[in-house]
Design an enzyme around this catalytic site. Structure first.
Site, PDB file in Angstrom:
ATOM      1  N   GLU A 588     -21.772  55.560  30.321  1.00 16.32           N
ATOM      2  CA  GLU A 588     -21.767  55.221  31.702  1.00 16.32           C
ATOM      3  C   GLU A 588     -22.347  53.863  31.970  1.00 16.32           C
ATOM      4  O   GLU A 588     -21.583  53.214  32.674  1.00 16.32           O
ATOM      5  CB  GLU A 588     -22.503  56.345  32.491  1.00 16.32           C
ATOM      6  CG  GLU A 588     -21.720  57.680  32.359  1.00 16.32           C
ATOM      7  CD  GLU A 588     -20.130  57.701  32.796  1.00 16.32           C
ATOM      8  OE1 GLU A 588     -19.850  56.925  33.878  1.00 16.32           O
ATOM      9  OE2 GLU A 588     -19.401  58.280  32.249  1.00 16.32           O
ATOM     10  N   GLU A 642     -12.482  52.753  26.970  1.00 19.98           N
ATOM     11  CA  GLU A 642     -13.057  54.035  26.641  1.00 19.98           C
ATOM     12  C   GLU A 642     -13.694  53.972  25.198  1.00 19.98           C
ATOM     13  O   GLU A 642     -14.878  54.622  24.735  1.00 19.98           O
ATOM     14  CB  GLU A 642     -12.457  55.133  26.713  1.00 19.98           C
ATOM     15  CG  GLU A 642     -12.166  55.553  28.430  1.00 19.98           C
ATOM     16  CD  GLU A 642     -13.349  56.131  29.025  1.00 19.98           C
ATOM     17  OE1 GLU A 642     -14.253  56.395  28.323  1.00 19.98           O
ATOM     18  OE2 GLU A 642     -13.378  55.833  30.321  1.00 19.98           O
ATOM     19  N   ASP A 646     -17.422  54.378  23.971  1.00 24.03           N
ATOM     20  CA  ASP A 646     -17.885  55.260  23.034  1.00 24.03           C
ATOM     21  C   ASP A 646     -18.695  54.544  21.839  1.00 24.03           C
ATOM     22  O   ASP A 646     -19.949  55.043  21.433  1.00 24.03           O
ATOM     23  CB  ASP A 646     -16.781  56.307  22.460  1.00 24.03           C
ATOM     24  CG  ASP A 646     -16.147  56.979  23.369  1.00 24.03           C
ATOM     25  OD1 ASP A 646     -16.949  57.488  24.358  1.00 24.03           O
ATOM     26  OD2 ASP A 646     -15.164  57.488  22.963  1.00 24.03           O
TER      27      ASP A 646
END
Length: 740
Positions: A588, A642, A646
């Protein structure tokens, strides 16, 4: 100079700490020895002869020294031996161990397929996040099922009473259609009831919207202003329909679905006591009205939101009394004709107004029936089993025609829990946090986030693709970030529970209780929008499992429902907390920099963007080279941001874990797994993605779980080192990408 141990030589003795120290005569004062005194030989012989225990004393002293050395050695061996990881055998650790053992497949080589090694025996189509959401729901259910005595009139008492009345199916069955017939009478009745007063259309519409939360012709709701995030603005959009849009289905299938919906309306009319021939006529005309409204709808990509005043909207769609309807809907807001609203499809509203105006002139009774039948369908889940079964049958038939798998009926407690947590979220949030997010858990979560944030700040100092200006800006964004954990402040305030929802009136029927809660809930939503800034408006409930970042408030939110086992627990080995919850937090945090990673997004990076773009291209190729089960292919280029988060999240969480071990000793591990703490870190990280084997299909914004495991881990040299992976295996490639 050597000490002389001969007993007959002239010597002197001094006692230091119980030990006898002998020194030669003539020793130099520079060695730090005191003045020597001569001792006559006769006295020395006499002393030797008069103490037969002198030899025994020497032996005992030697044995004492040997014992001290031996004891010290044992102590050192115990101390250094206890510095290694101890097995955690508490109940929470054993529960986690059972979960890990049930899902892992040790026959798979972790260096060739770590996802299958960790998740190869997973049963179920949901991953750990979805399983945690189910666990949180069960926890809420247990809270509501536990018998407790609450202060009269309190929020807790009303929440528990509402849930109990929802579970009292005997009382709901005994009431039958009576509560709904009473609502219809309050709306002026309808032709099929035999008590038809031909009420004013806009009065009925106003009551439907404000008192029953039903929107037959359009929807109205509040959202933050697109450019002023703390300013609410009314949104006017198309309504929701029980039947899917015609443009999404083939003609033959769509016609059959319309027939199914017609049968459903017939059932509703009959359950309300209408004559079969009249019911069929009015149900058919209601379907006709719905079909006409369908024709006015446009695809989402063809709509254009625009801001108009209520007065302008009144001119464009005059059949609706917009000011009175919206004022009733959004009390306590004070509206006027000059109030701006956002209209999402103005052409639809124009056509809808013309249709309604024509029906008012020629078929007012059918217009009323259309609204009553729609209301009955929206309230069916608060009525007896005949209404609920009719609604469930309609849904199942529609799913069959759309070739979707059937949905098994949910237990009654799930329906009641969903209603209770919607209407009484502040109360249930406080109860959930009290049980699931105590001070120890909150402290562990805050310390973990602090470690992750500090590690990210340190890594920003070493990013080669950032120049000094970009680095300072990035560090400032991280430093200024606010983090909120658990639940909204307002949900945990004692006075919130003490107020007890004064506008909620429970009874005399469950339907009346639902309608009272609907009105109270909408009023609370409106009041929350009218609260002064800087309160952040949470987007998830306390029991939710999704963290998010709000750019407008620069706030990051981690609900209590996410910071739970198997992701976080104060009693877990640190490797588990950092590998799971730590990776989530780091992921986040990295979303703060999404804009920098887009083409041209890092304006302050100057020529260093060359290195950034090379790293992004490297990562895209790295993911493209990873295999998927069964030889399927997957294009993850549109999920690059994304994937970047990760990969970076794993690197940051791993470095934070190393730093924690460096300064805080006493790590534990899980027994019977045969994993070192570092290996357990990677196990807990991969465990979050476990579910049944992935098949080709829509994945939303994330890559398939296999790629979410193998992508970051194969790009982490420490993984290959701790699992001893040979060079060239899937998890130890010859080249890696350096981004974060």
């Amino acid at each position: 100079m050597k000490d002389t141990a001969l007993p007959l030589s002239p010597q002197s003795t001094s006692s230091q700490g119980g030990l006898v120290v002998r020194t030669n005569q003539g020793a130099e004062p520079g060695l730090g020895m005191g003045p020597l005194q001569e001792e006559p030989l006769a006295e020395g012989l006499a002393e030797a002869g008069s103490h037969p225990w002198a030899l025994v004393r020497r032996v005992l002293t030697t044995l004492l020294l040997l014992g001290l050395l031996l004891g010290s050695s044992v102590l050192l061996v115990y101390t250094f031996g206890s510095c290694g990881p101890r097995p955690c055998e508490t109940p929470v650790c054993l529960d986690l161990l059972a979960q890990y053992l049930a899902s892992r497949n040790t026959s798979v080589d972790p260096c060739s397929d770590f996802y299958s090694f960790v998740c190869g025996k997973t049963k179920g189509s949901i991953n750990s996040f979805q399983a945690l959401a189910e666990e949180n729901r069960v926890r809420l259910w247990r809270i509501l099922e536990a018998p407790r005595a609450w202060p009269p009139g309190s929020g807790e008492e009303k929440a528990f009473q509402f849930y109990s009345s929802c579970m009292d199916t005997d009382a709901i069955e005994a009431a039958g259609a009576g509560p709904l017939r009473q609502v219809i009478e309050e709306l002026g009745g309808w032709p099929l009831s035999g008590n038809w007063t031909s009420p004013d259309f806009n009065r009925t519409l106003r009551l439907l919207m404000s008192q029953y939360d039903y929107f037959p012709f359009f929807r109205a709701y509040l959202q933050p202003h697109p450019t002023l995030p703390h300013t609410p603005v009314i949104q006017i959009d198309q309504p929701k329909f029980d039947v899917p849009l015609k443009q999404e289905q083939e003609q033959k299938i769509y016609a059959q679905m319309v027939r199914e919906y017609l049968n459903y309306l017939n059932q509703l009319g009959l359950l309300l006591g209408g004559a079969p021939d009249k019911v069929q006529e009015h149900a058919g005309l209601s379907i006709s009205i719905t079909s006409r409204l369908f024709q006015f709808l446009r695809p989402l990509e063809q709509r254009r939101a625009q801001v108009v005043t209520i007065a302008q909207l009144q001119e464009m769609a005059p059949a609706i009394d917009w000011l009175s309807c919206l004022q009733a809907m959004f009390t306590p807001m004070l509206l006027s004709a000059s109030q701006p609203v956002v209209v999402h499809d103005l052409e639809y509203l124009r056509n809808m107004s013309q249709l309604v105006a024509g029906l008012q002139l020629r078929h007012r009774e059918f217009l009323q029936s259309h609204m009553i039948l729609g209301l009955a369908g929206s309230l069916s889940l608060a009525l007896d089993s005949k209404f609920q079964e009719a609604h469930q049958e309609l849904n199942q038939r529609l799913r069959e025609w759309m070739e979707r798998p059937p949905v098994p009926p949910r237990p009654r407690w799930m329906e009641c829990l969903e209603k209770t947590r919607t209407f009484f979220e502040p109360t249930l949030a406080a109860l959930f946090v009290h049980e699931a997010f105590n001070k120890d858990t909150q402290k562990a979560a805050m310390e973990l986030f602090s470690d992750i944030k500090d590690t990210l700040l340190a890594r920003l100092q070493r990013l080669p693709w950032m120049n000094e200006e970009a680095r300072n800006e990035a560090q400032d964004r991280v430093t200024r970030l606010q983090v909120k954990m658990g639940a909204p402040e307002w949900a945990l305030e004692a006075e919130q529970a003490a107020q007890g929802y004064p506008e909620v009136r429970l009874g005399p029927s469950f339907l009346q209780s639902v309608l009272s809660c609907v009105r109270d809930f909408r009023a609370r939503v409106v009041r929350s929008f009218l609260q002064p800034v800087p309160h952040h408006r949470w987007r998830v409930p306390a029991w939710g499992v999704s963290a998010y970042y709000s750019p407008s408030d620069h706030v990051m939110v981690f609900p209590a429902g996410l910071l739970q086992p198997p992701f976080l627990h104060p009693g877990y080995p640190r490797a588990v907390n950092y590998g799971a919850a730590g990776s989530i937090m780091a992921h986040e945090l990295l979303r703060l920099f999404d804009q920098l990673l887009l083409p041209g997004g890092c304006r302050a990076c100057d020529c260093d963007t060359c290195g950034l773009q090379r790293a992004l291209l490297c990562l895209e190729r790295h993911y493209a080279a990873l295999p998927l089960p069964g030889g399927t292919s997957f294009n993850s280029s549109h999920m690059l941001l994304e994937n970047v988060a990760d990969v970076g999240a794993l690197a940051i969480a791993l470095q934070a874990y190393r730093r924690r071990l460096l300064w805080h000793r006493g790590e534990t591990t899980l027994p019977r797994l045969g994993l070192s703490p570092q290996q357990l870190f990677f196990q807990s990280h991969a465990q979050m993605m476990c579910k049944e084997p992935w098949s080709q299909g829509p994945q939303g914004q994330h890559s398939p779980p296999q790629l979410r495991v193998h992508g970051p881990l194969s790009n982490t040299p420490a993984f290959a080192r701790h699992f001893h992976c040979p060079q060239g295996t899937l998890m130890n490639p010859t080249s890696r990408c350096q981004l974060w």
